[in-house]
Design a protein around this motif. Structure first.
Motif, PDB file in Angstrom:
ATOM      1  N   UNK A 102       0.921  -1.239   0.058  1.00 55.56           N
ATOM      2  CA  UNK A 102       0.126   0.045   0.134  1.00 55.56           C
ATOM      3  C   UNK A 102       0.973   1.344  -0.001  1.00 55.56           C
ATOM      4  N   UNK A 103       0.495   2.271  -0.784  1.00 52.66           N
ATOM      5  CA  UNK A 103       1.323   3.296  -0.838  1.00 52.66           C
ATOM      6  C   UNK A 103       0.131   4.706  -1.110  1.00 52.66           C
ATOM      7  N   UNK A 104       0.593   5.709  -0.312  1.00 54.75           N
ATOM      8  CA  UNK A 104      -0.366   6.931  -0.671  1.00 54.75           C
ATOM      9  C   UNK A 104       0.635   7.689  -1.385  1.00 54.75           C
ATOM     10  N   UNK A 105       0.020   8.206  -2.652  1.00 51.69           N
ATOM     11  CA  UNK A 105       0.742   8.884  -3.926  1.00 51.69           C
ATOM     12  C   UNK A 105      -0.058  10.171  -3.918  1.00 51.69           C
ATOM     13  N   UNK A 106       0.768  11.086  -3.542  1.00 50.26           N
ATOM     14  CA  UNK A 106      -0.231  12.415  -3.372  1.00 50.26           C
ATOM     15  C   UNK A 106       0.544  13.540  -3.904  1.00 50.26           C
ATOM     16  N   UNK A 134       7.552  16.004  -3.576  1.00 46.32           N
ATOM     17  CA  UNK A 134       9.192  16.187  -3.844  1.00 46.32           C
ATOM     18  C   UNK A 134       9.784  14.990  -4.585  1.00 46.32           C
ATOM     19  N   UNK A 135       8.948  13.828  -4.835  1.00 44.59           N
ATOM     20  CA  UNK A 135       9.528  12.677  -5.041  1.00 44.59           C
ATOM     21  C   UNK A 135       9.351  12.482  -6.485  1.00 44.59           C
ATOM     22  N   UNK A 136       8.738  13.194  -7.322  1.00 47.36           N
ATOM     23  CA  UNK A 136       8.809  13.092  -8.733  1.00 47.36           C
ATOM     24  C   UNK A 136       8.608  14.868  -9.261  1.00 47.36           C
ATOM     25  N   UNK A 137       9.191  14.513 -10.640  1.00 46.58           N
ATOM     26  CA  UNK A 137       9.354  15.783 -11.656  1.00 46.58           C
ATOM     27  C   UNK A 137       7.853  16.290 -12.089  1.00 46.58           C
ATOM     28  N   UNK A 138       7.195  15.488 -12.671  1.00 45.82           N
ATOM     29  CA  UNK A 138       5.943  15.603 -13.212  1.00 45.82           C
ATOM     30  C   UNK A 138       4.916  15.045 -12.344  1.00 45.82           C
ATOM     31  N   UNK A 139       4.319  16.074 -12.178  1.00 40.60           N
ATOM     32  CA  UNK A 139       2.741  15.546 -11.330  1.00 40.60           C
ATOM     33  C   UNK A 139       1.606  15.119 -12.033  1.00 40.60           C
ATOM     34  N   UNK A 145       4.029   9.645 -10.873  1.00 39.76           N
ATOM     35  CA  UNK A 145       3.770   9.467  -9.490  1.00 39.76           C
ATOM     36  C   UNK A 145       3.364   7.815  -9.290  1.00 39.76           C
ATOM     37  N   UNK A 146       2.508   7.420 -10.191  1.00 41.08           N
ATOM     38  CA  UNK A 146       2.028   6.041  -9.994  1.00 41.08           C
ATOM     39  C   UNK A 146       3.028   5.146 -10.332  1.00 41.08           C
ATOM     40  N   UNK A 147       3.747   5.288 -11.614  1.00 36.71           N
ATOM     41  CA  UNK A 147       4.732   4.464 -12.002  1.00 36.71           C
ATOM     42  C   UNK A 147       5.967   4.328 -10.940  1.00 36.71           C
ATOM     43  N   UNK A 148       6.150   5.438 -10.151  1.00 35.14           N
ATOM     44  CA  UNK A 148       6.992   5.366  -9.196  1.00 35.14           C
ATOM     45  C   UNK A 148       6.580   4.473  -8.113  1.00 35.14           C
ATOM     46  N   UNK A 149       5.266   4.396  -7.665  1.00 37.11           N
ATOM     47  CA  UNK A 149       4.522   3.594  -6.823  1.00 37.11           C
ATOM     48  C   UNK A 149       4.767   2.038  -7.143  1.00 37.11           C
ATOM     49  N   UNK A 150       4.794   1.751  -8.466  1.00 39.48           N
ATOM     50  CA  UNK A 150       5.010   0.245  -8.795  1.00 39.48           C
ATOM     51  C   UNK A 150       6.426   0.234  -8.738  1.00 39.48           C
ATOM     52  N   UNK A 151       7.431   0.934  -8.999  1.00 41.19           N
ATOM     53  CA  UNK A 151       8.723   0.806  -8.825  1.00 41.19           C
ATOM     54  C   UNK A 151       9.160   0.450  -7.391  1.00 41.19           C
ATOM     55  N   UNK A 152       8.702   1.286  -6.395  1.00 40.07           N
ATOM     56  CA  UNK A 152       9.170   0.958  -5.089  1.00 40.07           C
ATOM     57  C   UNK A 152       8.752  -0.553  -4.425  1.00 40.07           C
ATOM     58  N   UNK A 153       7.713  -0.837  -5.153  1.00 42.18           N
ATOM     59  CA  UNK A 153       7.182  -2.044  -4.645  1.00 42.18           C
ATOM     60  C   UNK A 153       7.626  -3.317  -5.582  1.00 42.18           C
ATOM     61  N   UNK A 154       8.549  -2.998  -6.495  1.00 40.50           N
ATOM     62  CA  UNK A 154       9.096  -4.008  -7.518  1.00 40.50           C
ATOM     63  C   UNK A 154       8.054  -4.587  -8.091  1.00 40.50           C
ATOM     64  N   UNK A 155       6.990  -3.949  -8.495  1.00 41.76           N
ATOM     65  CA  UNK A 155       6.063  -4.677  -9.360  1.00 41.76           C
ATOM     66  C   UNK A 155       5.803  -3.898 -10.713  1.00 41.76           C
ATOM     67  N   UNK A 156       4.590  -4.584 -11.317  1.00 45.16           N
ATOM     68  CA  UNK A 156       4.321  -4.077 -12.754  1.00 45.16           C
ATOM     69  C   UNK A 156       3.073  -3.273 -12.817  1.00 45.16           C
ATOM     70  N   UNK A 157       2.770  -2.106 -13.603  1.00 42.22           N
ATOM     71  CA  UNK A 157       1.397  -1.571 -13.467  1.00 42.22           C
ATOM     72  C   UNK A 157       0.240  -2.365 -13.871  1.00 42.22           C
ATOM     73  N   UNK A 158       0.425  -3.616 -14.384  1.00 46.46           N
ATOM     74  CA  UNK A 158      -0.753  -4.401 -14.450  1.00 46.46           C
ATOM     75  C   UNK A 158      -1.189  -5.069 -13.088  1.00 46.46           C
TER      76      UNK A 158
END
Length: 216
Positions: A102-106, A134-139, A145-158
């Protein structure tokens, strides 16, 4: 869905985890009346945007005005009421028992989130990560931001489910190639229905099995 990767639930914050959007509408509509009276509903126009985006688009070169708004916003956020959207705490706890990340992406910044933690210190224990502006250049509506969410959990968008309420947020989740669930806390259900796989009013009747079925 990739069975070898974890499932991740990515939550926007305002209007999804906390019922704050009506308060922000009051603040930003007030800003609009003072600085941009040509816009009738300034609060609705800027939903889902970072403060930097708002300044770049509507207050470019207006350094003094930006400082005034920032100071007023900091005071406002420190005094805001932060109340959970119904059912979200129980839903997050259920997800944890099922091994969902679970991530909050704000689009909110860290300073604002510090005000939230002061009221709800338990929030950090309900989620695995909190990703702020502060963690992503384009909001949003960019998918970063959501792609970063997938990345931090080592998972895929699907394998990711995005929970959003704003038009920019819904657009960002779709652009990331993720399953998007819309919350009708900010916009009417009919206004967002074509931008997500499912619309819900809150999380009181929504659980892990329902979420997983959307990934099938």
């Amino acid at each position: 869905m990739d069975q070898t990767k974890t499932i991740a639930a990515l939550f926007d914050f305002d209007g999804v985890v906390m019922d704050t959007e009506s308060q922000y509408s009051i603040f930003w509509n007030g800003v609009g009346k003072k600085y941009h009276p040509e816009y009738e509903e300034f609060g609705k126009m800027i939903k889902g945007q970072t403060l930097r985006q708002i300044y770049d688009r509507y207050f470019a070169g207006m350094e003094k005005e930006q400082e005034e708004i920032t100071e007023a916003l900091n005071r406002f956020e420190a005094q805001m009421k932060y109340e959970y959207v119904p059912g979200v705490v129980g839903f997050m706890r259920e997800l944890h028992t099922q091994g969902v990340k679970i991530a909050i992406v704000t689009s909110s910044n860290e300073q604002k989130m510090q005000s939230v933690y002061a009221v709800h210190p338990e929030l950090k224990e309900l989620v695995d990560r909190i990703l702020t502006a502060e963690m992503f250049t384009r909001s949003k509506p960019a998918p970063d931001c959501f792609l970063l969410g997938a990345e931090v959990f080592d998972t895929v968008p699907e394998n990711c489910v995005v929970f959003e309420d704003s038009f920019h947020g819904l657009e960002a989740g779709n652009a990331a190639g993720m399953t998007v669930v819309g919350l009708s806390t900010t916009n009417p259900a009919e206004a967002i229905r074509d931008k997500c796989k499912l619309v819900i009013p809150d999380f009181t009747s929504f659980g892990y099995e329902k979420m997983k079925s959307l990934l099938a």
